[in-house]
Design an enzyme around this catalytic site. Sequence first.
Site, PDB file in Angstrom:
ATOM      1  N   GLY A  12      30.152  43.782  33.945  1.00 22.00           N
ATOM      2  CA  GLY A  12      31.444  44.382  33.577  1.00 22.00           C
ATOM      3  C   GLY A  12      31.807  45.584  34.060  1.00 22.00           C
ATOM      4  O   GLY A  12      32.403  46.425  33.708  1.00 22.00           O
ATOM      5  N   SER A  13      30.863  45.937  35.472  1.00 19.96           N
ATOM      6  CA  SER A  13      31.327  47.502  35.887  1.00 19.96           C
ATOM      7  C   SER A  13      32.615  47.299  36.654  1.00 19.96           C
ATOM      8  O   SER A  13      33.135  48.092  36.816  1.00 19.96           O
ATOM      9  CB  SER A  13      30.065  47.669  36.871  1.00 19.96           C
ATOM     10  OG  SER A  13      30.060  46.751  38.260  1.00 19.96           O
ATOM     11  N   ASN A  14      33.061  45.931  37.158  1.00 20.76           N
ATOM     12  CA  ASN A  14      34.469  46.023  37.580  1.00 20.76           C
ATOM     13  C   ASN A  14      35.613  46.181  36.572  1.00 20.76           C
ATOM     14  O   ASN A  14      36.537  46.904  36.818  1.00 20.76           O
ATOM     15  CB  ASN A  14      34.730  44.737  38.416  1.00 20.76           C
ATOM     16  CG  ASN A  14      34.085  44.781  39.585  1.00 20.76           C
ATOM     17  OD1 ASN A  14      34.512  45.849  40.697  1.00 20.76           O
ATOM     18  ND2 ASN A  14      32.940  44.280  40.116  1.00 20.76           N
ATOM     19  N   LYS A  62      35.776  21.267  30.930  1.00 13.63           N
ATOM     20  CA  LYS A  62      36.582  22.601  31.363  1.00 13.63           C
ATOM     21  C   LYS A  62      38.134  22.407  31.042  1.00 13.63           C
ATOM     22  O   LYS A  62      38.858  23.603  30.635  1.00 13.63           O
ATOM     23  CB  LYS A  62      36.656  22.325  33.017  1.00 13.63           C
ATOM     24  CG  LYS A  62      36.988  23.852  33.688  1.00 13.63           C
ATOM     25  CD  LYS A  62      36.957  23.737  35.319  1.00 13.63           C
ATOM     26  CE  LYS A  62      35.736  23.380  35.663  1.00 13.63           C
ATOM     27  NZ  LYS A  62      35.162  24.657  35.969  1.00 13.63           N
ATOM     28  N   MET A  87      32.041  33.797  36.421  1.00  7.74           N
ATOM     29  CA  MET A  87      30.942  32.806  37.051  1.00  7.74           C
ATOM     30  C   MET A  87      31.351  31.379  36.904  1.00  7.74           C
ATOM     31  O   MET A  87      30.367  30.662  36.758  1.00  7.74           O
ATOM     32  CB  MET A  87      29.540  33.289  36.781  1.00  7.74           C
ATOM     33  CG  MET A  87      29.368  34.769  37.440  1.00  7.74           C
ATOM     34  SD  MET A  87      29.738  34.945  39.248  1.00  7.74           S
ATOM     35  CE  MET A  87      29.205  36.536  39.598  1.00  7.74           C
ATOM     36  N   ARG A  88      32.669  31.189  36.621  1.00  8.12           N
ATOM     37  CA  ARG A  88      32.962  29.701  36.396  1.00  8.12           C
ATOM     38  C   ARG A  88      34.037  29.302  37.582  1.00  8.12           C
ATOM     39  O   ARG A  88      35.013  30.054  37.863  1.00  8.12           O
ATOM     40  CB  ARG A  88      33.566  29.429  35.121  1.00  8.12           C
ATOM     41  CG  ARG A  88      32.496  29.281  34.365  1.00  8.12           C
ATOM     42  CD  ARG A  88      33.022  29.035  32.847  1.00  8.12           C
ATOM     43  NE  ARG A  88      31.819  29.202  31.907  1.00  8.12           N
ATOM     44  CZ  ARG A  88      30.924  28.101  31.929  1.00  8.12           C
ATOM     45  NH1 ARG A  88      31.119  27.071  32.325  1.00  8.12           N
ATOM     46  NH2 ARG A  88      29.700  28.326  31.012  1.00  8.12           N
ATOM     47  N   ASN A 104      40.818  37.580  42.508  1.00  6.10           N
ATOM     48  CA  ASN A 104      39.365  37.524  42.314  1.00  6.10           C
ATOM     49  C   ASN A 104      38.756  38.748  43.088  1.00  6.10           C
ATOM     50  O   ASN A 104      39.535  38.845  44.262  1.00  6.10           O
ATOM     51  CB  ASN A 104      38.794  36.431  42.784  1.00  6.10           C
ATOM     52  CG  ASN A 104      37.159  36.223  42.624  1.00  6.10           C
ATOM     53  OD1 ASN A 104      36.992  36.774  41.573  1.00  6.10           O
ATOM     54  ND2 ASN A 104      36.803  35.649  43.587  1.00  6.10           N
ATOM     55  N   HIS A 106      35.424  39.494  45.379  1.00  8.67           N
ATOM     56  CA  HIS A 106      34.224  38.887  45.991  1.00  8.67           C
ATOM     57  C   HIS A 106      33.385  39.689  46.763  1.00  8.67           C
ATOM     58  O   HIS A 106      33.765  40.363  47.807  1.00  8.67           O
ATOM     59  CB  HIS A 106      34.520  37.665  46.612  1.00  8.67           C
ATOM     60  CG  HIS A 106      33.384  36.745  47.116  1.00  8.67           C
ATOM     61  ND1 HIS A 106      32.490  35.728  46.118  1.00  8.67           N
ATOM     62  CD2 HIS A 106      32.696  36.765  48.248  1.00  8.67           C
ATOM     63  CE1 HIS A 106      31.510  35.303  47.066  1.00  8.67           C
ATOM     64  NE2 HIS A 106      31.568  35.970  48.136  1.00  8.67           N
TER      65      HIS A 106
HETATM   66  C1  GAR Z   1      30.738  41.701  41.116  1.00  6.50           C
HETATM   67  O1  GAR Z   1      29.911  42.089  42.204  1.00  6.50           O
HETATM   68  C2  GAR Z   1      31.680  40.814  41.833  1.00  6.50           C
HETATM   69  O2  GAR Z   1      32.067  40.856  43.033  1.00  6.50           O
HETATM   70  C3  GAR Z   1      30.662  39.281  41.683  1.00  6.50           C
HETATM   71  O3  GAR Z   1      29.855  39.527  40.547  1.00  6.50           O
HETATM   72  C4  GAR Z   1      29.809  40.738  40.251  1.00  6.50           C
HETATM   73  C5  GAR Z   1      30.154  41.207  38.991  1.00  6.50           C
HETATM   74  O4  GAR Z   1      29.428  42.550  38.300  1.00  6.50           O
HETATM   75  N1  GAR Z   1      31.499  38.215  41.719  1.00  6.50           N
HETATM   76  C6  GAR Z   1      31.241  37.156  42.086  1.00  6.50           C
HETATM   77  O5  GAR Z   1      30.148  37.109  43.058  1.00  6.50           O
HETATM   78  C7  GAR Z   1      32.089  35.845  42.265  1.00  6.50           C
HETATM   79  N2  GAR Z   1      31.607  35.026  43.273  1.00  6.50           N
HETATM   80  P1  GAR Z   1      30.222  43.149  37.141  1.00  6.50           P
HETATM   81  O6  GAR Z   1      30.115  42.201  36.018  1.00  6.50           O
HETATM   82  O7  GAR Z   1      29.423  44.430  37.011  1.00  6.50           O
HETATM   83  O8  GAR Z   1      31.777  43.717  37.511  1.00  6.50           O
END
Ligand code: GAR
Length: 186
Positions: A12-14, A62, A87-88, A104, A106
């Site tokens: 959850g850093s984003n 789903k 991640m789904r 999203n 990425h």
């Molecule tokens: C992030 O780096 C995001 O870009 C990536 O997962 C990480 C989640 O980090 N997403 C993907 O790879 C999607 N295909 P976070 O939980 O610390 O935000």
Amino acid sequence: KVKAAVFASGTGSNFQAIMEAGPMPCEIAVLVCDQPEAPVIEKAEAFGVPVFSFRAKNYASKEHYEREIVSRLEELGVEWIFLAGYMRICGPTLLQAYTDRMINIHPSLLPAFPGKDAIGQAFQANVEATGVTVHYVDEGIDTGPIIAQQEVPVMPDDSEGTLKKRIQAVEHQLYPAAIKELILIK
Ligand code: GAR
């Protein structure tokens, strides 16, 4: 204020970066999380953001859990979905309810390195630069129209860990900035 939901599965850093980005044109009305033990849930609670967490295996398909998500979001009046490490793969139930309203982040310069472990893929490929992409979600895997991109250099002495840190630092700036711009212009 326009209401949005953040979807996340892990750290959850984003999510945190969005919450700490200063004045936003939208209110984060709910965190949706498919991993009831994920650290992002405590982060949401600390910010006072309501959480809907679920286990996919407790639903027949789903379509069933996405129907529940959509009905909860509609109850709250949520107009936008921000995927942030969710991640789904999103199915037609979610996609049809939030067409052009789901984005999203990425960790690569799409179309390079779509799918899982984009940072590891780039590291293994020995590229000189990779990056971050914010894009609309469509039925493909990381194929939707691109909203914003930023390049991130790969240094000769990088480990996958140092590269990941550099990429995520860029994500934490780019995602809130892209969200602000997008919601103001829509
Ligand atoms: C992030 O780096 C995001 O870009 C990536 O997962 C990480 C989640 O980090 N997403 C993907 O790879 C999607 N295909 P976070 O939980 O610390 O935000």
